[in-house]
Scaffold this motif. Structure first.
Motif, PDB file in Angstrom:
ATOM      1  N   THR A  99      75.829   9.710  59.292  1.00 54.16           N
ATOM      2  CA  THR A  99      76.706  10.785  58.825  1.00 54.16           C
ATOM      3  C   THR A  99      77.863  10.913  59.818  1.00 54.16           C
ATOM      4  OG1 THR A  99      76.783  13.110  58.123  1.00 54.16           O
ATOM      5  CG2 THR A  99      75.375  12.620  60.009  1.00 54.16           C
ATOM      6  N   GLN A 100      79.064  11.037  59.276  1.00 55.13           N
ATOM      7  CA  GLN A 100      80.260  11.038  60.115  1.00 55.13           C
ATOM      8  C   GLN A 100      80.486  12.425  60.733  1.00 55.13           C
ATOM      9  OE1 GLN A 100      82.683   8.451  60.788  1.00 55.13           O
ATOM     10  NE2 GLN A 100      83.390   9.977  62.273  1.00 55.13           N
ATOM     11  N   VAL A 101      80.765  12.416  62.022  1.00 52.10           N
ATOM     12  CA  VAL A 101      81.175  13.636  62.731  1.00 52.10           C
ATOM     13  C   VAL A 101      82.548  13.370  63.335  1.00 52.10           C
ATOM     14  CG1 VAL A 101      80.722  15.118  64.716  1.00 52.10           C
ATOM     15  CG2 VAL A 101      78.832  14.407  63.226  1.00 52.10           C
ATOM     16  N   THR A 102      83.505  14.230  63.017  1.00 51.25           N
ATOM     17  CA  THR A 102      84.860  14.091  63.526  1.00 51.25           C
ATOM     18  C   THR A 102      85.248  15.378  64.235  1.00 51.25           C
ATOM     19  OG1 THR A 102      85.444  12.599  61.717  1.00 51.25           O
ATOM     20  CG2 THR A 102      87.258  13.605  62.946  1.00 51.25           C
ATOM     21  N   VAL A 103      85.643  15.248  65.509  1.00 51.69           N
ATOM     22  CA  VAL A 103      86.041  16.402  66.305  1.00 51.69           C
ATOM     23  C   VAL A 103      87.510  16.241  66.678  1.00 51.69           C
ATOM     24  CG1 VAL A 103      85.569  17.799  68.336  1.00 51.69           C
ATOM     25  CG2 VAL A 103      83.707  16.527  67.231  1.00 51.69           C
ATOM     26  N   SER A 104      88.320  17.170  66.260  1.00 55.98           N
ATOM     27  CA  SER A 104      89.752  17.097  66.533  1.00 55.98           C
ATOM     28  C   SER A 104      90.120  18.010  67.710  1.00 55.98           C
ATOM     29  CB  SER A 104      90.549  17.488  65.292  1.00 55.98           C
ATOM     30  OG  SER A 104      90.198  18.793  64.871  1.00 55.98           O
ATOM     31  N   SER A 105      91.145  17.584  68.419  1.00 58.39           N
ATOM     32  CA  SER A 105      91.569  18.356  69.605  1.00 58.39           C
ATOM     33  C   SER A 105      92.589  19.415  69.242  1.00 58.39           C
ATOM     34  CB  SER A 105      92.145  17.412  70.655  1.00 58.39           C
ATOM     35  OG  SER A 105      93.216  16.682  70.098  1.00 58.39           O
ATOM     36  N   GLY A 108      74.917  17.094  57.169  1.00 62.33           N
ATOM     37  CA  GLY A 108      75.454  18.070  58.112  1.00 62.33           C
ATOM     38  C   GLY A 108      76.684  17.619  58.864  1.00 62.33           C
ATOM     39  N   GLY A 109      77.058  16.349  58.699  1.00 60.16           N
ATOM     40  CA  GLY A 109      78.262  15.887  59.360  1.00 60.16           C
ATOM     41  C   GLY A 109      79.503  16.526  58.756  1.00 60.16           C
ATOM     42  N   TYR A 152      66.383  17.841  63.596  1.00 63.75           N
ATOM     43  CA  TYR A 152      67.706  18.458  63.661  1.00 63.75           C
ATOM     44  C   TYR A 152      68.406  18.069  64.958  1.00 63.75           C
ATOM     45  CZ  TYR A 152      65.465  21.520  60.229  1.00 63.75           C
ATOM     46  OH  TYR A 152      64.789  22.000  59.134  1.00 63.75           O
ATOM     47  N   LEU A 153      69.730  18.118  64.912  1.00 63.78           N
ATOM     48  CA  LEU A 153      70.526  17.981  66.119  1.00 63.78           C
ATOM     49  C   LEU A 153      71.580  19.085  66.083  1.00 63.78           C
ATOM     50  CD1 LEU A 153      70.943  16.254  68.695  1.00 63.78           C
ATOM     51  CD2 LEU A 153      72.771  15.070  67.440  1.00 63.78           C
ATOM     52  N   GLN A 154      71.384  20.091  66.906  1.00 63.31           N
ATOM     53  CA  GLN A 154      72.363  21.155  67.037  1.00 63.31           C
ATOM     54  C   GLN A 154      73.387  20.728  68.076  1.00 63.31           C
ATOM     55  OE1 GLN A 154      72.673  24.215  65.376  1.00 63.31           O
ATOM     56  NE2 GLN A 154      74.621  24.319  66.470  1.00 63.31           N
ATOM     57  N   MET A 155      74.642  20.680  67.661  1.00 62.74           N
ATOM     58  CA  MET A 155      75.712  20.202  68.541  1.00 62.74           C
ATOM     59  C   MET A 155      76.694  21.336  68.775  1.00 62.74           C
ATOM     60  SD  MET A 155      76.336  16.402  66.939  1.00 62.74           S
ATOM     61  CE  MET A 155      77.044  17.017  65.432  1.00 62.74           C
TER      62      MET A 155
END
Length: 120
Positions: free
Chosen positions: A114-120, A8-9, A80-83
């Motif tokens: 699992t990688q999570v990347t959040v861009s601005s 899910g990442g 689960y992790l809902q973000m």
């Protein structure tokens, strides 16, 4: 053999949402506390959220309270992790964890991440 397999990442813009899943096998899932931690390069792994096995009590790091929700489905051996409302500072590798007591610094089992990347 114990396995924790995360999925899910991905990459998302700030303000967006992702849902992480972790499928467990090799132990009695319903009798284990489950949780998520995260790590960025050069930093210690930090606790994000956990859910107990006994009463489904949930616990969150202050940095994610109100934005992240942890849940579990014992029939599917999945946590689960809902973000929601993701921020660039949420960028990290997210790890699933399992422990018969509580998710502390050294739980019994870790997933591969699992990688999570959040861009601005």
């Amino acid at each position: 053999q114990v396995q924790l397999i995360e999925s899910g990442g991905g990459s998302v813009q700030a303000g967006g949402s992702l849902r992480l899943s972790c499928v467990a096998s090799g132990f009695t899932f319903s009798s284990y506390a489950m949780g998520w931690s995260r790590q960025t390069p050069g930093k210690e792994r930090e606790f994000v959220a956990s859910i107990s096995w006994m009463d489904d009590n949930t616990y969150y790091a202050d940095s994610v309270k109100g934005r992240f929700t942890i849940s579990r489905d014992n029939a599917k051996n999945t946590v689960y992790l809902q973000m929601n409302s993701l921020k660039p500072e949420d960028t990290a590798v997210y790890y699933c964890a399992a422990d018969p007591a509580a998710i502390g610094i050294n739980p019994d089992y870790w997933g591969q991440g699992t990688q999570v990347t959040v861009s601005s």
